[in-house]
Scaffold this motif. Structure first.
Motif, mmCIF file in Angstrom:
data_model
loop_
_atom_site.group_PDB
_atom_site.id
_atom_site.type_symbol
_atom_site.label_atom_id
_atom_site.label_comp_id
_atom_site.label_asym_id
_atom_site.label_seq_id
_atom_site.Cartn_x
_atom_site.Cartn_y
_atom_site.Cartn_z
ATOM 1 N N GLN A 1 26.801 61.635 39.456
ATOM 2 C CA GLN A 1 25.960 61.946 38.313
ATOM 3 C C GLN A 1 24.608 61.251 38.425
ATOM 4 O O GLN A 1 24.528 60.051 38.654
ATOM 5 C CB GLN A 1 26.647 61.503 37.016
ATOM 6 N N GLY A 2 23.540 62.043 38.248
ATOM 7 C CA GLY A 2 22.194 61.494 38.205
ATOM 8 C C GLY A 2 21.646 61.592 36.788
ATOM 9 O O GLY A 2 22.360 61.929 35.841
ATOM 10 N N LYS A 3 20.370 61.317 36.628
ATOM 11 C CA LYS A 3 19.760 61.362 35.302
ATOM 12 C C LYS A 3 19.665 62.782 34.760
ATOM 13 O O LYS A 3 19.771 63.013 33.554
ATOM 14 C CB LYS A 3 18.368 60.734 35.352
ATOM 15 N N GLU A 4 19.458 63.753 35.657
ATOM 16 C CA GLU A 4 19.269 65.135 35.210
ATOM 17 C C GLU A 4 20.397 66.066 35.633
ATOM 18 O O GLU A 4 20.635 67.074 34.985
ATOM 19 C CB GLU A 4 17.933 65.677 35.727
ATOM 20 N N ASN B 1 18.207 71.185 32.575
ATOM 21 C CA ASN B 1 16.955 70.732 33.165
ATOM 22 C C ASN B 1 16.362 71.744 34.147
ATOM 23 O O ASN B 1 15.499 71.399 34.950
ATOM 24 C CB ASN B 1 17.174 69.390 33.877
#
Length: 391
Positions: A341-344, A71
């Motif tokens: 952990q995140g979305k990206e 990302n």
């Protein structure tokens, strides 16, 4: 002696833009696939750059395509920046090394790597700085760091030596047991303990016996029947570990490493590695193969082994997702960093800066109870995830 005080990662694998403060002993805690191994690999990458060069270090990881965060936007370069502290004859020197790199020319899969920025700071003063568009830099010179060139790095040699002295340890007991196939190795490093007996054999006898005495005391705490740890050759001259187990027989019984339990061998290998060598040591999931009660004692074992290093503690970074490892009062919150952990991407948080964690510690909870819920997979504690739901 040189120690890492902090590291900043930008677009490094699953880390977008994070900074972690480091102490003599750091526990990196996160769920599966949160990036614990990738975090440790950032230090291994610095070692590879100093030892083998930037191009080889990048290619060994599959190229920038495999390194750069999926990302990554603008800026798109990969950055690793570390702050180190050197202690020499009572004098302290602060260092900072910054490396940014990106694609060079070439087709997909054959691209070289260009340095976008390389900067070296000593006690707050920039002593070296180069950028991608500097005059005098050509296509080839942009592919080699100042760090990997001994003729150039003399003025910042402590950084070079600090990177080269980084070691990674992930002991696999089955490899140690292969003593019958003992063959001296030319390998530069032994990450998994395959050549542990070879290493012990090459250690001067006085040093070897001193370390074995220390390890004997530690292992006796874990296995009360354990005593008389020694290093002996067999009839063919091949080296072996031998220990006496005291049990129902009056004289006890002797065993060699091929009869040791997985946990005993792994614990032995970990402690030997801490005692053997200088610089930062990366220890991945040390709880593997060990009984939960032994895992609880690991932080204390590691701390005691660190204290035995001449000239100061050996710095150790430990990755784990084990509840048992943190279920102790021998770990301070400022020794724990959390990977979330995140979305990206994955973020890094210091445990001692989280109010919810501090509240639990003040209420008498162990770090395990305060920290592990912070990194548990979302929904798993609420019963939203079940291993038995396949439809």
């Amino acid at each position: 002696m040189i120690a890492f005080k902090s590291i900043k990662l930008r677009n490094w694998k699953n880390f977008g833009n994070v900074t972690a403060t480091l102490s003599d002993r750091i526990f990196v805690i996160g769920a599966n696939a949160s990036g614990k191994s990738n975090f440790l690999d950032s230090f291994r990458f610095l070692k590879d750059v100093a030892t083998d060069g930037l191009q080889k270090a990048v290619k060994a990881r599959g190229g920038i395509e495999k390194i750069r965060n999926l990302n990554a936007r603008n800026p798109s370069y990969v950055e690793i920046s570390v702050i180190l502290q050197e202690l020499n004859d009572g004098k302290t020197t602060d260092w900072q090394y910054i490396l940014q790199f990106n694609y060079a020319g070439g087709s997909q899969g054959k691209r070289d790597t260009n340095i976008s920025l390389e900067k070296i700071i000593k006690d707050g003063e920039i002593i070296k700085e180069r950028r991608y568009n500097d005059s005098g830099e050509d296509y080839l010179s942009k592919q080699f760091t100042l760090l990997e060139q001994p003729a150039i790095n003399g003025s910042f040699r402590p950084i070079y030596e600090g990177f080269r002295n980084i070691s990674y340890v992930n002991i696999i007991p089955q490899l140690i047991r292969e003593s019958d196939s003992f063959i001296p190795s030319n390998a530069a490093e032994d990450f998994y303990g395959r050549n542990l007996l070879e290493t012990i054999s090459a250690t001067p006898e006085r040093t070897r016996n001193s370390r074995l005495n220390v390890i004997n005391k530690v292992l006796k705490m874990a296995v009360p029947q354990f005593s008389n740890l020694s290093f002996i050759p067999d009839e063919k001259g091949r080296p072996h570990l031998q220990v006496k187990y005291n049990h129902f027989r009056p004289q006890g019984a002797y065993q060699r490493e091929d009869q040791f339990s997985d946990g005993t061998l792994r614990l032995f290998g970990i402690i030997w590695a801490i005692l053997d060598g200088e610089g930062l040591m990366l220890l991945e999931e040390p709880e593997l193969y060990l009984h939960s009660e032994i895992v609880k004692q690991l932080p204390m074992f590691i701390a005691n082994a660190q204290k035995l290093k001449n000239g100061g503690k050996r710095q150790v970074i430990i990755s784990s997702h084990s509840y048992d490892l943190l279920n102790t009062d021998t770990i301070a919150l400022d020794e724990i960093i959390l990977l979330k952990q995140g979305k990206e991407d994955t973020t890094i948080e210091a445990a001692d800066e989280l109010e919810s964690v501090n509240v639990k510690i003040q209420a008498g909870y162990t770090p395990a109870d305060a920290v592990i819920p912070q990194v548990a997979p979302e929904g798993i504690r609420d019963g939203q995830l079940s291993l038995f739901e396949f439809n």
